[in-house]
Design an enzyme around this catalytic site. Structure first.
Site, PDB file in Angstrom:
ATOM      1  N   TYR A 156       0.817  -1.217   0.000  1.00  8.39           N
ATOM      2  CA  TYR A 156       0.000   0.000   0.000  1.00  8.39           C
ATOM      3  C   TYR A 156       0.851   1.268   0.000  1.00  8.39           C
ATOM      4  O   TYR A 156       0.339   2.352  -0.240  1.00  8.39           O
ATOM      5  CB  TYR A 156      -0.923   0.031   1.227  1.00  8.39           C
ATOM      6  CG  TYR A 156      -2.184  -0.779   1.064  1.00  8.39           C
ATOM      7  CD1 TYR A 156      -2.137  -2.164   0.937  1.00  8.39           C
ATOM      8  CD2 TYR A 156      -3.429  -0.164   1.059  1.00  8.39           C
ATOM      9  CE1 TYR A 156      -3.284  -2.903   0.790  1.00  8.39           C
ATOM     10  CE2 TYR A 156      -4.597  -0.899   0.913  1.00  8.39           C
ATOM     11  CZ  TYR A 156      -4.518  -2.267   0.782  1.00  8.39           C
ATOM     12  OH  TYR A 156      -5.672  -2.998   0.634  1.00  8.39           O
ATOM     13  N   LYS A 207       3.670 -15.031   4.395  1.00  6.67           N
ATOM     14  CA  LYS A 207       3.983 -15.982   3.328  1.00  6.67           C
ATOM     15  C   LYS A 207       5.506 -16.100   3.323  1.00  6.67           C
ATOM     16  O   LYS A 207       6.172 -15.767   2.338  1.00  6.67           O
ATOM     17  CB  LYS A 207       3.417 -15.433   1.996  1.00  6.67           C
ATOM     18  CG  LYS A 207       3.506 -16.375   0.828  1.00  6.67           C
ATOM     19  CD  LYS A 207       2.515 -17.526   0.851  1.00  6.67           C
ATOM     20  CE  LYS A 207       2.768 -18.469  -0.304  1.00  6.67           C
ATOM     21  NZ  LYS A 207       1.907 -19.678  -0.269  1.00  6.67           N
ATOM     22  N   ASP A 240      -2.231 -18.447   2.777  1.00  6.47           N
ATOM     23  CA  ASP A 240      -3.165 -19.310   2.036  1.00  6.47           C
ATOM     24  C   ASP A 240      -3.802 -20.332   2.971  1.00  6.47           C
ATOM     25  O   ASP A 240      -5.010 -20.590   2.925  1.00  6.47           O
ATOM     26  CB  ASP A 240      -2.483 -19.969   0.814  1.00  6.47           C
ATOM     27  CG  ASP A 240      -1.106 -20.542   1.105  1.00  6.47           C
ATOM     28  OD1 ASP A 240      -0.583 -20.364   2.225  1.00  6.47           O
ATOM     29  OD2 ASP A 240      -0.531 -21.171   0.187  1.00  6.47           O
ATOM     30  N   ASP A 264      -5.932  -6.860   4.552  1.00  3.52           N
ATOM     31  CA  ASP A 264      -7.095  -6.396   3.780  1.00  3.52           C
ATOM     32  C   ASP A 264      -7.921  -7.589   3.319  1.00  3.52           C
ATOM     33  O   ASP A 264      -9.135  -7.641   3.512  1.00  3.52           O
ATOM     34  CB  ASP A 264      -6.606  -5.577   2.577  1.00  3.52           C
ATOM     35  CG  ASP A 264      -7.761  -5.137   1.702  1.00  3.52           C
ATOM     36  OD1 ASP A 264      -8.736  -4.593   2.255  1.00  3.52           O
ATOM     37  OD2 ASP A 264      -7.699  -5.345   0.479  1.00  3.52           O
ATOM     38  N   ASP A 268     -11.783  -9.288   4.865  1.00  2.00           N
ATOM     39  CA  ASP A 268     -13.023  -9.486   4.103  1.00  2.00           C
ATOM     40  C   ASP A 268     -13.506 -10.924   4.275  1.00  2.00           C
ATOM     41  O   ASP A 268     -14.698 -11.179   4.469  1.00  2.00           O
ATOM     42  CB  ASP A 268     -12.800  -9.193   2.605  1.00  2.00           C
ATOM     43  CG  ASP A 268     -13.183  -7.763   2.223  1.00  2.00           C
ATOM     44  OD1 ASP A 268     -13.196  -6.894   3.127  1.00  2.00           O
ATOM     45  OD2 ASP A 268     -13.474  -7.517   1.042  1.00  2.00           O
TER      46      ASP A 268
HETATM   47  C1  IPM Z   1     -10.496  -1.507   3.535  1.00  2.00           C
HETATM   48  C2  IPM Z   1     -10.699  -1.086   2.113  1.00  2.00           C
HETATM   49  C3  IPM Z   1      -9.557  -0.158   1.721  1.00  2.00           C
HETATM   50  C4  IPM Z   1      -8.267  -0.936   1.815  1.00  2.00           C
HETATM   51  C5  IPM Z   1      -9.677   0.518   0.348  1.00  2.00           C
HETATM   52  C6  IPM Z   1     -11.025   1.150   0.132  1.00  2.00           C
HETATM   53  C7  IPM Z   1      -8.564   1.496   0.127  1.00  2.00           C
HETATM   54  O1  IPM Z   1     -10.781  -2.165   1.264  1.00  2.00           O
HETATM   55  O2  IPM Z   1     -10.512  -0.638   4.426  1.00  2.00           O
HETATM   56  O3  IPM Z   1     -10.320  -2.705   3.794  1.00  2.00           O
HETATM   57  O4  IPM Z   1      -7.863  -1.584   0.848  1.00  2.00           O
HETATM   58  O5  IPM Z   1      -7.644  -0.877   2.878  1.00  2.00           O
HETATM   59 MN    MN Z   2     -10.679  -4.077   2.291  1.00  2.00          MN
END
Ligand code: IPM
Ligand code: MN
Length: 370
Positions: A156, A207, A240, A264, A268
């Site tokens: 990032y 990793k 993984d 990140d 999710d």
């Molecule tokens: C998150 C989002 C952000 C990230 C994006 C929107 C920049 O996906 O907060 O997880 O990748 O960190």
């Molecule tokens: Mn995210």
């Protein structure tokens, strides 16, 4: 309109005082910047602020108009002046920013790099804390873990670029920046957190078998910080494998520490297995407190359901509870966390995918439990 083009809405100062604040809160007035943003952002934040007020925390809020909508109207993402103003607050509460899916008026990366990541980097929000509790009926039911995602480095950071762009020989590189200082401060935060939890377990996810430079630095850093925390059990998973474990055996995790991109993606997945991204809260922390920390739900602006009153506000409410924790409003924070957990445990209809509970009804239900 100020010199940099920032529009003042006139009624942006909103003082929110909770009922019973004399007995239930510290009575300290906290100055909070509120960025409702786009889509469902403002709707879910309204419920979060409703709950914070009901919990008795005293906040002075100043609203900032930022996000895709503002960018399309004004061409501005985040001016230096607004950034300087934001530095003066104790915390920032953010709903969601982003254009509708398929919208081409906001180039990819404009808001991500220009607003969210700029705030993370400029305010040195080096810990992204994302807690997960598996809701009843979810894959991760019964699991209770926290991901500590490094929030200012890795892929990032913006290192890289193009060579020979637009030619058949085009080269694009995107480096992963890992500093000892960055890994160490994140690892230390994660160990301190694990030390205070009943299970006292920390898992580094990386990793190391392939990313032999960055992974080596992370592994050595964790090994060295671990010496300061002899009561915390330390484990390691490749990223993984961690994806499989999150689906098949999520209760093996207590505190996960990982780099920015792995964090990140993992969060999710963790959100999906623990009930849905509508529950996932996050705290972008500057633990050194050299400026404000930022609290936001993990989900996006979800324009498809905006304005219908059906967005799940629990992630925003939970993010506000994390803000109360960080502000030292322990009594109010504890009661909001408890109310969220009780609500989730008791009201399956209100939180399931087939939910008919409205955004406001969920906010009201949490507020009533306080
Ligand atoms: C998150 C989002 C952000 C990230 C994006 C929107 C920049 O996906 O907060 O997880 O990748 O960190
Ligand atoms: Mn995210």
């Amino acid at each position: 309109m100020t010199s940099d083009g920032y529009e003042s809405s006139g009624n942006e100062q909103g003082r929110i005082e909770g009922k019973g604040s004399s007995t239930m809160s510290s009575d300290k007035d906290h100055e909070i910047a509120v960025i409702g943003g786009d889509g469902i952002g403002p709707e879910v934040l309204a419920e979060a602020l409703k709950v914070v007020a009901a919990a008795g925390a005293v906040l002075t809020t100043v609203e900032y108009d930022l996000g895709a909508d503002r960018y399309v109207r004004t061409g501005e993402v985040l001016s230096d002046n607004v950034l300087e103003e934001l530095r003066g607050f104790e915390a920032i509460l953010l709903g969601a920013v982003g254009p509708p899916v398929g919208d081409t008026t906001v180039p990819p990366g404009t808001l991500e790099r220009g607003l969210l990541l700029r705030l993370r980097f400029e305010l040195d929000l080096y810990v992204n804390l994302r807690p997960f509790i598996g809701v009843p009926g979810s894959i991760a039911e019964g699991a209770d873990f926290v991901v500590i995602r490094e929030n200012t480095e890795g892929t990032y950071a913006g290192e890289g670029g193009f060579l020979r762009k637009g030619t058949p020989q085009e080269i694009a590189t995107q480096g992963s920046v890992n500093t000892r200082m960055g890994a160490e401060r994140c690892a230390r935060f994660a160990f301190e957190l694990a030390q205070g939890r009943p299970t006292r377990k920390l898992t580094l996810v990386h990793k190391t078998n392939v990313l032999t430079f960055a992974g080596d630095l992370w592994q050595r850093t964790v090994n060295e910080v671990a010496i300061e925390f002899p009561e915390v059990a330390v484990d390691y998973n490749h990223v993984d494998a961690a994806c499989i474990y999150l689906v098949e055996q999520p209760s093996r995790y207590d505190v996960i520490v990982t780099d920015n991109l792995f964090g990140d993606i993992l969060t999710d997945l963790a959100g999906a297995v623990s009930g849905g991204i509508g529950f996932a809260a996050s705290a972008n922390l500057n633990p050194a407190r050299s400026g404000p920390s930022l609290f936001e739900p993990v989900h996006g602006a979800a324009h498809d359901i905006a304005g219908k009153g059906i967005a799940n506000p629990l992630a925003a409410i939970h993010s506000a509870a994390l803000m109360l924790d960080f502000l030292g409003e322990m009594d109010a924070a504890t009661r909001v966390h408890k109310a969220i957990n009780e609500y989730i445990a008791s009201d399956h209809a209100g939180v399931s995918a087939s939910s008919t509970a409205s955004t406001a009804a969920i906010g009201d239900a949490i507020a009533e439990r306080l």
